[in-house]
Design a protein around this motif. Structure first.
Motif, mmCIF file in Angstrom:
data_model
loop_
_atom_site.group_PDB
_atom_site.id
_atom_site.type_symbol
_atom_site.label_atom_id
_atom_site.label_comp_id
_atom_site.label_asym_id
_atom_site.label_seq_id
_atom_site.Cartn_x
_atom_site.Cartn_y
_atom_site.Cartn_z
ATOM 1 N N PHE A 1 -5.675 -0.962 6.541
ATOM 2 C CA PHE A 1 -5.521 -2.286 7.148
ATOM 3 C C PHE A 1 -6.653 -3.216 6.704
ATOM 4 N N ILE A 2 -7.881 -2.696 6.707
ATOM 5 C CA ILE A 2 -9.034 -3.501 6.293
ATOM 6 C C ILE A 2 -8.953 -3.799 4.802
ATOM 7 N N LYS A 3 -8.629 -2.794 3.996
ATOM 8 C CA LYS A 3 -8.537 -2.996 2.546
ATOM 9 C C LYS A 3 -7.453 -4.009 2.193
ATOM 10 N N VAL A 4 -6.320 -3.951 2.876
ATOM 11 C CA VAL A 4 -5.239 -4.910 2.600
ATOM 12 C C VAL A 4 -5.701 -6.325 2.938
ATOM 13 N N GLU B 1 4.131 -4.187 2.775
ATOM 14 C CA GLU B 1 4.338 -3.455 1.526
ATOM 15 C C GLU B 1 3.007 -2.969 0.964
ATOM 16 N N MET B 2 1.989 -3.821 0.997
ATOM 17 C CA MET B 2 0.683 -3.446 0.466
ATOM 18 C C MET B 2 0.077 -2.290 1.263
ATOM 19 N N ARG B 3 0.291 -2.267 2.581
ATOM 20 C CA ARG B 3 -0.221 -1.141 3.384
ATOM 21 C C ARG B 3 0.454 0.163 2.968
ATOM 22 N N LYS B 4 1.749 0.118 2.684
ATOM 23 C CA LYS B 4 2.454 1.319 2.211
ATOM 24 C C LYS B 4 1.863 1.776 0.883
ATOM 25 N N ILE B 5 1.586 0.828 0.011
ATOM 26 C CA ILE B 5 0.997 1.135 -1.286
ATOM 27 C C ILE B 5 -0.378 1.767 -1.094
ATOM 28 N N MET B 6 -1.210 1.143 -0.252
ATOM 29 C CA MET B 6 -2.563 1.650 -0.024
ATOM 30 C C MET B 6 -2.519 3.053 0.573
ATOM 31 N N ASN B 7 -1.635 3.279 1.530
ATOM 32 C CA ASN B 7 -1.514 4.618 2.111
ATOM 33 C C ASN B 7 -1.136 5.637 1.040
ATOM 34 N N ALA B 8 -0.204 5.283 0.160
ATOM 35 C CA ALA B 8 0.206 6.194 -0.910
ATOM 36 C C ALA B 8 -0.943 6.453 -1.877
ATOM 37 N N TYR C 1 -12.448 -4.163 -9.663
ATOM 38 C CA TYR C 1 -12.237 -3.255 -8.535
ATOM 39 C C TYR C 1 -10.764 -3.225 -8.143
ATOM 40 N N LEU C 2 -10.152 -4.406 -8.003
ATOM 41 C CA LEU C 2 -8.738 -4.459 -7.629
ATOM 42 C C LEU C 2 -7.856 -3.838 -8.700
ATOM 43 N N LYS C 3 -8.187 -4.087 -9.946
ATOM 44 C CA LYS C 3 -7.395 -3.514 -11.039
ATOM 45 C C LYS C 3 -7.469 -1.991 -10.993
ATOM 46 N N LYS C 4 -8.656 -1.448 -10.794
ATOM 47 C CA LYS C 4 -8.809 0.011 -10.723
ATOM 48 C C LYS C 4 -8.122 0.595 -9.496
ATOM 49 N N LEU C 5 -8.159 -0.130 -8.398
ATOM 50 C CA LEU C 5 -7.550 0.337 -7.159
ATOM 51 C C LEU C 5 -6.030 0.294 -7.226
ATOM 52 N N LEU C 6 -5.484 -0.838 -7.669
ATOM 53 C CA LEU C 6 -4.038 -1.063 -7.613
ATOM 54 C C LEU C 6 -3.302 -0.653 -8.876
#
Length: 99
Positions: free
Chosen positions: A57-60, A34-41, A89-94
């Motif tokens: 993949f690395i970021k997840v 699920e997180m990879r789908k989120i990161m790709n989006a 960083y995570l808050k800004k990213l996600l």
């Protein structure tokens, strides 16, 4: 409902709502798939490069190292919210709309 929640000032409430959006299969956890789908989006939305050290993949894997406090390979709502609140960083990213 989404407008009401995102208009609230409480970052924790916003992060909880974000968690439920990211929990694609609604099982109460976010797994790496699920997180990879989120990161790709997110990468597509911001036209980010998806290769090398910036690979989803690395970021997840990096996200899970920071957030998955019990090491079970999935993020609970509490782990997600706590991880975002503790790491800018995570808050800004996600959850970029949360200040």
């Amino acid at each position: 409902m989404a407008l009401s929640i995102t208009a609230q000032q409480d970052p924790q409430k916003k992060l909880e709502w974000t968690f439920f959006m990211y929990d694609i299969n609604h099982n109460g956890f976010i797994d790496k798939k699920e997180m990879r789908k989120i990161m790709n989006a997110i990468y597509d939305l911001f036209d980010e490069e998806k290769s090398g050290p910036n690979s989803p993949f690395i970021k997840v894997d990096e996200i899970f190292l920071k957030m998955d406090s019990n090491g079970d390979g999935k993020l609970s709502k509490e782990e997600f919210v706590s991880g975002c609140l503790q790491d800018d960083y995570l808050k800004k990213l996600l959850a970029p709309s949360i200040s």
